[in-house]
Design a protein around this motif. Sequence first.
Motif, PDB file in Angstrom:
ATOM      1  N   ASP A   1      -1.598  16.061 -13.278  1.00  0.00           N
ATOM      2  CA  ASP A   1      -2.101  17.359 -12.829  1.00  0.00           C
ATOM      3  C   ASP A   1      -1.043  18.352 -12.371  1.00  0.00           C
ATOM      4  O   ASP A   1      -1.384  19.467 -11.995  1.00  0.00           O
ATOM      5  CB  ASP A   1      -3.090  17.146 -11.674  1.00  0.00           C
ATOM      6  N   GLY A   2       0.201  17.931 -12.319  1.00  0.00           N
ATOM      7  CA  GLY A   2       1.225  18.841 -11.823  1.00  0.00           C
ATOM      8  C   GLY A   2       1.097  19.104 -10.339  1.00  0.00           C
ATOM      9  O   GLY A   2       1.577  20.105  -9.829  1.00  0.00           O
ATOM     10  N   HIS A   3       0.446  18.190  -9.599  1.00  0.00           N
ATOM     11  CA  HIS A   3       0.244  18.326  -8.153  1.00  0.00           C
ATOM     12  C   HIS A   3       0.237  16.934  -7.538  1.00  0.00           C
ATOM     13  O   HIS A   3      -0.247  15.981  -8.157  1.00  0.00           O
ATOM     14  CB  HIS A   3      -1.088  19.033  -7.869  1.00  0.00           C
ATOM     15  N   GLU A   4       0.739  16.821  -6.324  1.00  0.00           N
ATOM     16  CA  GLU A   4       0.791  15.515  -5.660  1.00  0.00           C
ATOM     17  C   GLU A   4      -0.581  14.923  -5.388  1.00  0.00           C
ATOM     18  O   GLU A   4      -0.726  13.721  -5.264  1.00  0.00           O
ATOM     19  CB  GLU A   4       1.548  15.625  -4.333  1.00  0.00           C
ATOM     20  N   SER A   5      -1.583  15.729  -5.245  1.00  0.00           N
ATOM     21  CA  SER A   5      -2.960  15.369  -4.903  1.00  0.00           C
ATOM     22  C   SER A   5      -3.060  14.926  -3.447  1.00  0.00           C
ATOM     23  O   SER A   5      -2.057  14.811  -2.742  1.00  0.00           O
ATOM     24  CB  SER A   5      -3.549  14.300  -5.832  1.00  0.00           C
ATOM     25  N   LEU A   6      -4.269  14.672  -3.010  1.00  0.00           N
ATOM     26  CA  LEU A   6      -4.546  14.172  -1.659  1.00  0.00           C
ATOM     27  C   LEU A   6      -5.307  12.865  -1.814  1.00  0.00           C
ATOM     28  O   LEU A   6      -6.300  12.805  -2.540  1.00  0.00           O
ATOM     29  CB  LEU A   6      -5.396  15.184  -0.874  1.00  0.00           C
ATOM     30  N   PHE A   7      -4.848  11.813  -1.155  1.00  0.00           N
ATOM     31  CA  PHE A   7      -5.492  10.516  -1.303  1.00  0.00           C
ATOM     32  C   PHE A   7      -6.681  10.444  -0.358  1.00  0.00           C
ATOM     33  O   PHE A   7      -6.549  10.672   0.841  1.00  0.00           O
ATOM     34  CB  PHE A   7      -4.504   9.382  -1.027  1.00  0.00           C
TER      35      PHE A   7
ATOM     36  N   LEU B   1       0.831  -1.209   0.000  1.00  0.00           N
ATOM     37  CA  LEU B   1       0.000   0.000   0.000  1.00  0.00           C
ATOM     38  C   LEU B   1       0.865   1.258   0.000  1.00  0.00           C
ATOM     39  O   LEU B   1       0.509   2.260  -0.631  1.00  0.00           O
ATOM     40  CB  LEU B   1      -0.957  -0.016   1.181  1.00  0.00           C
ATOM     41  N   LYS B   2       2.003   1.199   0.688  1.00  0.00           N
ATOM     42  CA  LYS B   2       2.923   2.343   0.662  1.00  0.00           C
ATOM     43  C   LYS B   2       3.447   2.564  -0.753  1.00  0.00           C
ATOM     44  O   LYS B   2       3.523   3.699  -1.226  1.00  0.00           O
ATOM     45  CB  LYS B   2       4.082   2.133   1.625  1.00  0.00           C
ATOM     46  N   LEU B   3       3.786   1.477  -1.432  1.00  0.00           N
ATOM     47  CA  LEU B   3       4.249   1.612  -2.812  1.00  0.00           C
ATOM     48  C   LEU B   3       3.148   2.166  -3.718  1.00  0.00           C
ATOM     49  O   LEU B   3       3.423   2.934  -4.642  1.00  0.00           O
ATOM     50  CB  LEU B   3       4.752   0.269  -3.338  1.00  0.00           C
ATOM     51  N   PHE B   4       1.899   1.779  -3.451  1.00  0.00           N
ATOM     52  CA  PHE B   4       0.775   2.338  -4.204  1.00  0.00           C
ATOM     53  C   PHE B   4       0.710   3.851  -3.994  1.00  0.00           C
ATOM     54  O   PHE B   4       0.422   4.606  -4.919  1.00  0.00           O
ATOM     55  CB  PHE B   4      -0.547   1.699  -3.799  1.00  0.00           C
ATOM     56  N   GLY B   5       0.957   4.293  -2.773  1.00  0.00           N
ATOM     57  CA  GLY B   5       0.959   5.732  -2.495  1.00  0.00           C
ATOM     58  C   GLY B   5       2.009   6.463  -3.304  1.00  0.00           C
ATOM     59  O   GLY B   5       1.750   7.533  -3.877  1.00  0.00           O
ATOM     60  N   ASP B   6       3.208   5.871  -3.391  1.00  0.00           N
ATOM     61  CA  ASP B   6       4.278   6.499  -4.173  1.00  0.00           C
ATOM     62  C   ASP B   6       3.927   6.542  -5.654  1.00  0.00           C
ATOM     63  O   ASP B   6       4.086   7.572  -6.317  1.00  0.00           O
ATOM     64  CB  ASP B   6       5.590   5.731  -3.982  1.00  0.00           C
ATOM     65  N   ALA B   7       3.429   5.425  -6.190  1.00  0.00           N
ATOM     66  CA  ALA B   7       3.068   5.378  -7.613  1.00  0.00           C
ATOM     67  C   ALA B   7       1.879   6.306  -7.898  1.00  0.00           C
ATOM     68  O   ALA B   7       1.838   6.975  -8.932  1.00  0.00           O
ATOM     69  CB  ALA B   7       2.758   3.947  -8.036  1.00  0.00           C
ATOM     70  N   GLY B   8       0.916   6.356  -6.977  1.00  0.00           N
ATOM     71  CA  GLY B   8      -0.233   7.248  -7.138  1.00  0.00           C
ATOM     72  C   GLY B   8       0.174   8.706  -7.141  1.00  0.00           C
ATOM     73  O   GLY B   8      -0.364   9.510  -7.921  1.00  0.00           O
ATOM     74  N   THR B   9       1.130   9.067  -6.296  1.00  0.00           N
ATOM     75  CA  THR B   9       1.634  10.440  -6.274  1.00  0.00           C
ATOM     76  C   THR B   9       2.322  10.770  -7.592  1.00  0.00           C
ATOM     77  O   THR B   9       2.115  11.845  -8.163  1.00  0.00           O
ATOM     78  CB  THR B   9       2.596  10.641  -5.089  1.00  0.00           C
ATOM     79  N   HIS B  10       3.119   9.849  -8.098  1.00  0.00           N
ATOM     80  CA  HIS B  10       3.788  10.047  -9.379  1.00  0.00           C
ATOM     81  C   HIS B  10       2.754  10.245 -10.497  1.00  0.00           C
ATOM     82  O   HIS B  10       2.886  11.152 -11.330  1.00  0.00           O
ATOM     83  CB  HIS B  10       4.679   8.838  -9.651  1.00  0.00           C
ATOM     84  N   LEU B  11       1.717   9.409 -10.494  1.00  0.00           N
ATOM     85  CA  LEU B  11       0.657   9.540 -11.494  1.00  0.00           C
ATOM     86  C   LEU B  11      -0.016  10.911 -11.393  1.00  0.00           C
ATOM     87  O   LEU B  11      -0.252  11.575 -12.407  1.00  0.00           O
ATOM     88  CB  LEU B  11      -0.376   8.427 -11.324  1.00  0.00           C
ATOM     89  N   ALA B  12      -0.315  11.345 -10.181  1.00  0.00           N
ATOM     90  CA  ALA B  12      -0.977  12.642  -9.977  1.00  0.00           C
ATOM     91  C   ALA B  12      -0.116  13.795 -10.479  1.00  0.00           C
ATOM     92  O   ALA B  12      -0.618  14.721 -11.125  1.00  0.00           O
ATOM     93  CB  ALA B  12      -1.308  12.828  -8.499  1.00  0.00           C
ATOM     94  N   ILE B  13       1.180  13.729 -10.209  1.00  0.00           N
ATOM     95  CA  ILE B  13       2.080  14.783 -10.684  1.00  0.00           C
ATOM     96  C   ILE B  13       2.108  14.794 -12.207  1.00  0.00           C
ATOM     97  O   ILE B  13       2.060  15.853 -12.840  1.00  0.00           O
ATOM     98  CB  ILE B  13       3.490  14.599 -10.089  1.00  0.00           C
TER      99      ILE B  13
ATOM    100  N   THR C   1      -1.099  -7.906  -5.053  1.00  0.00           N
ATOM    101  CA  THR C   1      -2.126  -7.031  -4.489  1.00  0.00           C
ATOM    102  C   THR C   1      -2.779  -6.225  -5.601  1.00  0.00           C
ATOM    103  O   THR C   1      -2.089  -5.757  -6.505  1.00  0.00           O
ATOM    104  CB  THR C   1      -1.512  -6.050  -3.456  1.00  0.00           C
ATOM    105  N   ARG C   2      -4.095  -6.058  -5.489  1.00  0.00           N
ATOM    106  CA  ARG C   2      -4.846  -5.148  -6.367  1.00  0.00           C
ATOM    107  C   ARG C   2      -5.658  -4.220  -5.484  1.00  0.00           C
ATOM    108  O   ARG C   2      -6.147  -4.626  -4.431  1.00  0.00           O
ATOM    109  CB  ARG C   2      -5.806  -5.913  -7.268  1.00  0.00           C
ATOM    110  N   ALA C   3      -5.835  -2.990  -5.944  1.00  0.00           N
ATOM    111  CA  ALA C   3      -6.637  -2.031  -5.186  1.00  0.00           C
ATOM    112  C   ALA C   3      -7.200  -0.981  -6.131  1.00  0.00           C
ATOM    113  O   ALA C   3      -6.715  -0.805  -7.245  1.00  0.00           O
ATOM    114  CB  ALA C   3      -5.789  -1.363  -4.104  1.00  0.00           C
ATOM    115  N   ARG C   4      -8.223  -0.309  -5.658  1.00  0.00           N
ATOM    116  CA  ARG C   4      -8.793   0.850  -6.344  1.00  0.00           C
ATOM    117  C   ARG C   4      -8.960   1.940  -5.301  1.00  0.00           C
ATOM    118  O   ARG C   4      -9.429   1.683  -4.192  1.00  0.00           O
ATOM    119  CB  ARG C   4     -10.135   0.517  -6.983  1.00  0.00           C
ATOM    120  N   GLY C   5      -8.571   3.146  -5.662  1.00  0.00           N
ATOM    121  CA  GLY C   5      -8.678   4.249  -4.727  1.00  0.00           C
ATOM    122  C   GLY C   5      -9.000   5.550  -5.426  1.00  0.00           C
ATOM    123  O   GLY C   5      -9.036   5.615  -6.662  1.00  0.00           O
ATOM    124  N   THR C   6      -9.228   6.575  -4.619  1.00  0.00           N
ATOM    125  CA  THR C   6      -9.580   7.889  -5.141  1.00  0.00           C
ATOM    126  C   THR C   6      -8.630   8.935  -4.589  1.00  0.00           C
ATOM    127  O   THR C   6      -8.387   8.995  -3.382  1.00  0.00           O
ATOM    128  CB  THR C   6     -11.023   8.270  -4.753  1.00  0.00           C
TER     129      THR C   6
END
Length: 126
Positions: free
Chosen positions: A42-48, A27-39, A109-114
């Motif tokens: 959108d040019g922003h880290e976003s908020l999970f 899940l921590k790795l998902f957070g890192d990859a999700g932040t990269h995707l958001a940047i 692991t698979r997950a879906r998040g917003t």
Amino acid sequence: MKVVHQRYVAYSEAHYAGNLVDGAFGLKLFGDAGTHLAITLDGHESLFAGYASVEFLAPVRGGDVVEAEARLAAKGRRSRTVDFELRIICRAVDDTGRAEVLPEPIVATRARGTAVVPAAAGTTAP
């Protein structure tokens, strides 16, 4: 759009019998990859905001090499639905340091998040 991060799983990450790594590691790795995707999007880290689903499908062990993928599933005005997948691509053979590249990745692991881009962020998204 997707991003993929690869990482070696150190033996020090294992906390359980059988050299198992806890699910929070992925899940921590998902957070890192999700932040990269958001940047990238959108040019922003976003908020999970949270996960809608999480499935733990196979064990991750110290000595593995994994890849975490974050893929955009849906895009709202400020919300981003993201599908995540953690795959094991290499696995230790024994305690001597020998390892092998797996012929087919193992989906661990698979997950879906917003994620949400703050209104004041001034996103670069079209």
